[in-house]
Design a protein around this motif. Structure first.
Motif, PDB file in Angstrom:
ATOM      1  N   ASP A 177       0.846  -1.190   0.000  1.00 50.57           N
ATOM      2  CA  ASP A 177       0.000   0.000   0.000  1.00 50.57           C
ATOM      3  C   ASP A 177       0.882   1.241   0.000  1.00 50.57           C
ATOM      4  O   ASP A 177       2.122   1.156   0.000  1.00 50.57           O
ATOM      5  CB  ASP A 177      -0.961  -0.018   1.188  1.00 50.57           C
ATOM      6  CG  ASP A 177      -0.257   0.004   2.544  1.00 50.57           C
ATOM      7  OD1 ASP A 177       0.959   0.314   2.601  1.00 50.57           O
ATOM      8  OD2 ASP A 177      -0.918  -0.292   3.562  1.00 50.57           O
ATOM      9  N   LEU A 178       0.262   2.423   0.006  1.00 48.61           N
ATOM     10  CA  LEU A 178       1.020   3.659  -0.120  1.00 48.61           C
ATOM     11  C   LEU A 178       2.005   3.875   1.036  1.00 48.61           C
ATOM     12  O   LEU A 178       3.180   4.165   0.778  1.00 48.61           O
ATOM     13  CB  LEU A 178       0.067   4.848  -0.258  1.00 48.61           C
ATOM     14  CG  LEU A 178       0.745   6.221  -0.374  1.00 48.61           C
ATOM     15  CD1 LEU A 178       1.673   6.275  -1.585  1.00 48.61           C
ATOM     16  CD2 LEU A 178      -0.314   7.328  -0.462  1.00 48.61           C
ATOM     17  N   PRO A 179       1.609   3.764   2.285  1.00 50.19           N
ATOM     18  CA  PRO A 179       2.587   3.987   3.368  1.00 50.19           C
ATOM     19  C   PRO A 179       3.773   3.039   3.292  1.00 50.19           C
ATOM     20  O   PRO A 179       4.923   3.459   3.502  1.00 50.19           O
ATOM     21  CB  PRO A 179       1.757   3.764   4.640  1.00 50.19           C
ATOM     22  CG  PRO A 179       0.354   4.077   4.238  1.00 50.19           C
ATOM     23  CD  PRO A 179       0.238   3.575   2.831  1.00 50.19           C
ATOM     24  N   VAL A 180       3.512   1.769   3.005  1.00 52.13           N
ATOM     25  CA  VAL A 180       4.612   0.808   2.892  1.00 52.13           C
ATOM     26  C   VAL A 180       5.503   1.141   1.699  1.00 52.13           C
ATOM     27  O   VAL A 180       6.731   1.053   1.765  1.00 52.13           O
ATOM     28  CB  VAL A 180       4.058  -0.630   2.783  1.00 52.13           C
ATOM     29  CG1 VAL A 180       5.184  -1.617   2.470  1.00 52.13           C
ATOM     30  CG2 VAL A 180       3.359  -1.026   4.077  1.00 52.13           C
ATOM     31  N   SER A 181       4.896   1.553   0.595  1.00 50.57           N
ATOM     32  CA  SER A 181       5.666   1.902  -0.605  1.00 50.57           C
ATOM     33  C   SER A 181       6.572   3.104  -0.349  1.00 50.57           C
ATOM     34  O   SER A 181       7.742   3.117  -0.741  1.00 50.57           O
ATOM     35  CB  SER A 181       4.719   2.198  -1.770  1.00 50.57           C
ATOM     36  OG  SER A 181       3.964   1.056  -2.113  1.00 50.57           O
ATOM     37  N   LEU A 182       6.027   4.124   0.311  1.00 47.69           N
ATOM     38  CA  LEU A 182       6.829   5.302   0.635  1.00 47.69           C
ATOM     39  C   LEU A 182       7.996   4.930   1.528  1.00 47.69           C
ATOM     40  O   LEU A 182       9.145   5.375   1.317  1.00 47.69           O
ATOM     41  CB  LEU A 182       5.959   6.353   1.316  1.00 47.69           C
ATOM     42  CG  LEU A 182       4.921   7.053   0.438  1.00 47.69           C
ATOM     43  CD1 LEU A 182       3.957   7.867   1.301  1.00 47.69           C
ATOM     44  CD2 LEU A 182       5.596   7.959  -0.591  1.00 47.69           C
ATOM     45  N   ALA A 183       7.733   4.096   2.523  1.00 50.12           N
ATOM     46  CA  ALA A 183       8.799   3.691   3.441  1.00 50.12           C
ATOM     47  C   ALA A 183       9.857   2.863   2.726  1.00 50.12           C
ATOM     48  O   ALA A 183      11.063   3.014   2.982  1.00 50.12           O
ATOM     49  CB  ALA A 183       8.200   2.907   4.608  1.00 50.12           C
ATOM     50  N   HIS A 184       9.421   1.999   1.811  1.00 46.69           N
ATOM     51  CA  HIS A 184      10.388   1.144   1.116  1.00 46.69           C
ATOM     52  C   HIS A 184      11.254   1.953   0.156  1.00 46.69           C
ATOM     53  O   HIS A 184      12.463   1.717   0.051  1.00 46.69           O
ATOM     54  CB  HIS A 184       9.662   0.039   0.365  1.00 46.69           C
ATOM     55  CG  HIS A 184      10.580  -1.011  -0.187  1.00 46.69           C
ATOM     56  ND1 HIS A 184      11.400  -1.783   0.606  1.00 46.69           N
ATOM     57  CD2 HIS A 184      10.842  -1.399  -1.468  1.00 46.69           C
ATOM     58  CE1 HIS A 184      12.110  -2.606  -0.143  1.00 46.69           C
ATOM     59  NE2 HIS A 184      11.791  -2.381  -1.410  1.00 46.69           N
TER      60      HIS A 184
END
Length: 610
Positions: free
Chosen positions: A232-239
C-alpha cells in the motif's frame, strides 16, 4: 571508473600488435588519467586506463588470476557497490585475495561463479574477461547501461572498447557511417545495439556477450519486468526511502574526495540531503556544485519547459543541509568557443544536438574535477517516477509515438527540418521512428487486466527507462569521463528501478503531482521551496548573445563548399543566420546541430555513405 579496450583475434598471435593496442588504450587517457596498462597473451589483448577510486595502490589493471588451466584476465570499468558482501561470500568459500579492490572481487567472482556473477552484482560496470581456460572473451554490462561498452566484428574476432574512438584507433575498424547510422543519429529513438558507426554495436545493458571461435553468444541476465505491486502507499513510501538510504550510503564509498551535482530540483536535492546526512556521521561536510550562466537568474524568463531558474533553489538546499556549495558560472564567450565544441564532440565521438547543455555539463565536470574525483547525480528519477511534462499531458498520453518526440521541438529532438531535402527523403525519419516505436512497445509486459491510463503509463515509463534514459546516461558518462570525473547515479540502482517501475501510476501521482512517490518518501529531507518546486529540466542559457554567436559561426560554414552542407539544407541555414531573423527554439537547436555536425566531420573524418 576507467576506460577499457581490447582485441581478440583467433587466427593470429597479437604479440606483435602492442603498438596498436597501446594506441587504442591511449585514446581514453581522459577516462583514466592515473595509470595505463596492456596485457597480451596469444589471441587476446586487453588495454586499460585507470581512474583510481578504491584501493588506489592495489587495483592496478589489467588484472590476472592464474589457474591450473590457464590465465583469466580482466579489464574493468565502473564500481560494484556490493563488493564487500561478495568478498565475504567468496572468502567463506575459501577464495583468497591479494588486494582490497572491487576489481579483484569481480575477477575472482568470475573465476568462482563464471558469468553467473552478473546476477550478483550491484553497481555500474562494463568489463571484459579473457578466459584463457576456454579461449573465450566475456563482456558484461550493467543493467541500466550506465557504463558504455561497444564491439566491432573482425574477420577472426572482435574489437571492443568503452568508447568508439578506442575501436576506431585499430586499422581494422572503418570510419564509416551509412544511411542507417544517420537515421539513428537524427531520429532520437535509441535502437537497441545500434552504435551509429557501421559495423559497431553496443553490448546491450543487462547482457553477457561471449565471444569464441564459433562467434558471438548473447545472454540477457536482466530486463525490466512487470510484476504486481502488493504494497500500500505507506509501505511503498517507506520502502522507497529505505532503498534510497541504502543506495546513497553505498555509493558514497570511495578512497577519494566525493561531492554531489545539485540543480535545486527534487532529484538532485534528495541525493544531496542524504549524502549530507551520511557524510555528517563521518564528520564530513558534503560538497555540492551547480552550473549557472552569467545574468541567468536576474534576466530569467519562464517558458513552457522551465518555469523557474535553478540558482535560488540550489542555494536553499545548500543552506538547508549545510553543504559547502560552489556555483560554476559560465559566460557566452566560453560556451560558444569552437575549441570547447571540438572537445565535446571528440569526447562523445558523435555530434550532439543539445548544444550548451553538453558544453555546460563538460565545463561543470571540469571545474568539479579540480576539487573532487567522485560525484553523485540525479539521473533516472524523472524517467522512473514520472517527472517530465509529457507524462502528464493527456494528449501525449494518447499519442502513438515516443513521448519525448510528441512534445515537439522543445528539446531539439527533431532535426529533420535542417536536413537537405534529398537527405531527408532518403532517411525517412518519420518511418524510422514509427518502426522503432512499434518494436519498443512490443517489449512491454502488462499485468492481466491492465488497461487504460495504467497501461499507457507503464508503456511510457518503459520507453523512458529503456530508451530516453540512455541518452542522458551517455551524456553524463562522456562529459564527466572526458575530464576524469566519476559520476554515480543512485536512481539507477536496479532494486529501486524494479520496485518503482511496478508501482501503479495512481500511486506515483497520489497527490496529483509529478513524482509524488519520491516527494513523499523524502519530503522531510528538503526545504519546503524545493519539496514544492515544479519540475524544471537541466538549465540552458537564455542570453540572446549566445544565439547571435551561433549565427556568426554558422555564417562561416556557408562560405565553404561541401562538408556539412551536403547534409544540411542550405536555404534553411541562409535564413537562420540572418541577424534579424525571427528564430524558433527549433532553429536555435538547428544551428547547434549544424555546428556540431561540421565539427564532427572535421574531428572524426567519417566516410558518410548516403
Amino acid at each position: 571508473m576507467c576506460g577499457i579496450t581490447g582485441w581478440i583475434a583467433f587466427d593470429r598471435d597479437l604479440a606483435t600488435e602492442r603498438p596498436v593496442v597501446d594506441a587504442m588504450t591511449e585514446t581514453m587517457a581522459c577516462r583514466g588519467p592515473d595509470a595505463a596498462g596492456t596485457w597480451i597473451d596469444g589471441h587476446a589483448a586487453l588495454g586499460h586506463r585507470r581512474l583510481a577510486i578504491i584501493d588506489l595502490d592495489g587495483g592496478v589493471q589489467p588484472m590476472t588470476v592464474h589457474t591450473p588451466d590457464g590465465p583469466v584476465s580482466m579489464v574493468y570499468s565502473g564500481e560494484a557497490y556490493n563488493f564487500r558482501e561478495l568478498r565475504d561470500e567468496l572468502q567463506a568459500a575459501g577464495v583468497g585475495f591479494r588486494t582490497d579492490s572491487d576489481t579483484e572481487v569481480v575477477l575472482r567472482a568470475y573465476v568462482h561463479w563464471g558469468d553467473g556473477l552478473a546476477e550478483r552484482l550491484n553497481g555500474m560496470y562494463a568489463f571484459a574477461i579473457w578466459d584463457g581456460r576456454r579461449q573465450r572473451l566475456v563482456l558484461i554490462r550493467d543493467r541500466l547501461g550506465i557504463k558504455p561498452l561497444l564491439v566491432y566484428r573482425t574477420p577472426d574476432g572482435v574489437l571492443f572498447g568503452s568508447e568508439p574512438k578506442a575501436i576506431l584507433a585499430n586499422p581494422l575498424a572503418r570510419r564509416v557511417v551509412t544511411a542507417d547510422g544517420l537515421r539513428e543519429l537524427f531520429a532520437f529513438v535509441r535502437t537497441p545495439r545500434h552504435a551509429v558507426w557501421a559495423g559497431m554495436r553496443e553490448v546491450e545493458p543487462g547482457t553477457v556477450l561471449a565471444v569464441d571461435r564459433d562467434g558471438l553468444h548473447e545472454r540477457r541476465y536482466w530486463a525490466l519486468r512487470t510484476h504486481p505491486h502488493e504494497d500500500d502507499l505507506p509501505v511503498s513510501l517507506a520502502h522507497v526511502r529505505d532503498l534510497l538510504d541504502d543506495i546513497v550510503r553505498r555509493q558514497l564509498i570511495a578512497d577519494v574526495p566525493r561531492c554531489v551535482l545539485l540543480s535545486g530540483g527534487l532529484d538532485s536535492s534528495v541525493v544531496t540531503a542524504l549524502a549530507a546526512q551520511f557524510l555528517r556521521e563521518d564528520g564530513e561536510r558534503v560538497r555540492s556544485f551547480a552550473v549557472d550562466f552569467v545574468g541567468q537568474t536576474e534576466r530569467f524568463q519562464a517558458d513552457g519547459l522551465r518555469p523557474t531558474p535553478d540558482t535560488p533553489y540550489v542555494h536553499d538546499v545548500a543552506e538547508h543541509v549545510g553543504a559547502a556549495h560552489t556555483d560554476i558560472v559560465l559566460d557566452n564567450e566560453t560556451l560558444t568557443d569552437p575549441d570547447l565544441r571540438r572537445r565535446v564532440i571528440a569526447a562523445h565521438d558523435l555530434p550532439v544536438g543539445l548544444g550548451d547543455m553538453y558544453a555546460s555539463l563538460y565545463l561543470l565536470c571540469q571545474a568539479i574535477r579540480e576539487r573532487s574525483t567522485v560525484a553523485l547525480s540525479g539521473e533516472s528519477a524523472d524517467e522512473l517516477f514520472g517527472g517530465y511534462q509529457q507524462f502528464h499531458d493527456p494528449v501525449i498520453q494518447h499519442a502513438h509515438a515516443f513521448p519525448w518526440l510528441a512534445v515537439g521541438q522543445t528539446f531539439g529532438m527533431h532535426p529533420d527540418a535542417i536536413l537537405a531535402p534529398d537527405v531527408a527523403a532518403l532517411l525517412d525519419l518519420p518511418g524510422y521512428r514509427a518502426a522503432a516505436y512499434e518494436s519498443a512497445i512490443a517489449e512491454v509486459e502488462h499485468l492481466d487486466g491492465e488497461t487504460g491510463l495504467e497501461a499507457r503509463m507503464r508503456t511510457a515509463t518503459y520507453l523512458h527507462v529503456t530508451r530516453f534514459l540512455r541518452y542522458l546516461l551517455d551524456r553524463k558518462d562522456r562529459m564527466s569521463m572526458a575530464v576524469g570525473l566519476e559520476v554515480r547515479v543512485p536512481f539507477c540502482d536496479h532494486r529501486l528501478v524494479e520496485y518503482v517501475y511496478n508501482a501503479p501510476w495512481a500511486m506515483k501521482t497520489y497527490d496529483g503531482r509529478e513524482k509524488s512517490l519520491l516527494r513523499g518518501a523524502a519530503r522531510d529531507l528538503l526545504p519546503r521551496s524545493v519539496a514544492e518546486r515544479v519540475k524544471s529540466p537541466y538549465p540552458s542559457t537564455q542570453d540572446p548573445h549566445y544565439l547571435a554567436a551561433l549565427q556568426v559561426q554558422a555564417r562561416a560554414v556557408l562560405e565553404r563548399a561541401g562538408g556539412v552542407l551536403e547534409l544540411v539544407d542550405r536555404g534553411w541555414l541562409e535564413r537562420a543566420v540572418q541577424p534579424a531573423a525571427p528564430l524558433s527554439v527549433g532553429d536555435r537547436h538547428g544551428l547547434e546541430w549544424t555546428l556540431n555536425l561540421d565539427t564532427w566531420l572535421d574531428v572524426h573524418e567519417p566516410q558518410v555513405l548516403v
